[in-house]
Motif scaffolding. Structure first.
Motif, mmCIF file in Angstrom:
data_model
loop_
_atom_site.group_PDB
_atom_site.id
_atom_site.type_symbol
_atom_site.label_atom_id
_atom_site.label_comp_id
_atom_site.label_asym_id
_atom_site.label_seq_id
_atom_site.Cartn_x
_atom_site.Cartn_y
_atom_site.Cartn_z
ATOM 1 N N ARG A 7 -77.419 -118.695 -53.806
ATOM 2 C CA ARG A 7 -76.048 -119.240 -54.076
ATOM 3 C C ARG A 7 -76.516 -120.565 -54.473
ATOM 4 N NH1 ARG A 7 -72.622 -120.799 -50.324
ATOM 5 N NH2 ARG A 7 -72.592 -119.698 -48.366
ATOM 6 N N ARG A 10 -72.169 -125.095 -49.952
ATOM 7 C CA ARG A 10 -70.774 -125.240 -50.043
ATOM 8 C C ARG A 10 -70.972 -126.531 -48.763
ATOM 9 N NH1 ARG A 10 -69.162 -119.871 -49.496
ATOM 10 N NH2 ARG A 10 -68.940 -118.903 -51.785
ATOM 11 N N PHE A 11 -70.289 -127.314 -48.924
ATOM 12 C CA PHE A 11 -69.895 -128.303 -48.020
ATOM 13 C C PHE A 11 -69.259 -127.484 -46.638
ATOM 14 C CE2 PHE A 11 -67.228 -131.203 -45.253
ATOM 15 C CZ PHE A 11 -67.840 -132.179 -45.140
ATOM 16 N N ASP A 13 -71.329 -125.293 -45.630
ATOM 17 C CA ASP A 13 -72.481 -124.402 -44.876
ATOM 18 C C ASP A 13 -73.242 -125.285 -44.116
ATOM 19 O OD1 ASP A 13 -71.834 -122.308 -46.719
ATOM 20 O OD2 ASP A 13 -72.731 -122.806 -48.300
ATOM 21 N N CYS A 14 -72.753 -126.676 -44.173
ATOM 22 C CA CYS A 14 -73.356 -127.641 -43.548
ATOM 23 C C CYS A 14 -74.122 -127.723 -41.780
ATOM 24 C CB CYS A 14 -73.078 -129.355 -43.356
ATOM 25 S SG CYS A 14 -72.626 -130.209 -45.988
#
Length: 172
Positions: A7, A10-11, A13-14
């Protein structure tokens, strides 16, 4: 083991992506780049840079993560080929890392396949890999990439480490 779900990153996930990237460097490049450089890599500094850049991702750059049972187990980034000042129609795989516990389990393959699929309208996908990183080179060769003869020096802490370029024909 189930196939990973790929996928968009996202932020949130950083931090995990930075952990995978730094651990990936320390594992894959041990003995290929200076150990002092690998020891100095910081997950928190990498995550901080990643969070700062996240809202300003360059045009056409895509970051993907692979999840298994809700845990992020891999990361890839791809976008337009970086050929200095000369724009090309080609795509480039900038990075691909799998969590060490998931190496050989299909995570890298799933991320690579999705990156190639998303760039299938481009004539080719190119990538750079350390010349001595035989494991990565075999992985890309099994996926249909081949070295095209181009080499570039990559400097790490004053040590020149050669990279080779791989290419795969896509949709055209």
């Amino acid at each position: 083991m189930t196939d990973p779900r790929v996928r968009p990153m996202r932020f949130a996930d950083c931090d995990r992506v930075s952990q995978i990237r730094v651990r990936g460097w320390r594992s894959a490049y041990r003995g290929l780049v200076p150990q002092s450089y690998l020891d100095a890599l910081s997950v928190s500094a990498d995550a901080e840079r990643r969070r700062a850049r996240f809202p300003h991702t360059a045009d056409g750059v895509v970051n993907l993560v692979a999840e298994r049972a809700g845990e992020i187990v891999g990361w890839a980034a791809h976008g337009p080929y970086r050929a200095g000042e000369t724009p090309t129609d080609d795509a480039e795989l900038y990075a691909l890392y799998a969590d060490a516990a998931h190496l050989g389990s299909g995570v890298g393959r799933a991320l690579l396949q999705e990156s190639v699929r998303q760039r299938s309208s481009h004539p080719r996908m190119l990538l750079w890999v350390l010349k001595e990183n035989t494991r990565a080179r075999r992985f890309y060769e099994r996926a249909g990439f081949h070295a095209d003869g181009a080499e570039e020096p990559f400097e790490v802490d004053g040590v020149t480490v050669p990279e080779v370029r791989y290419v795969k024909r896509l949709g055209h």
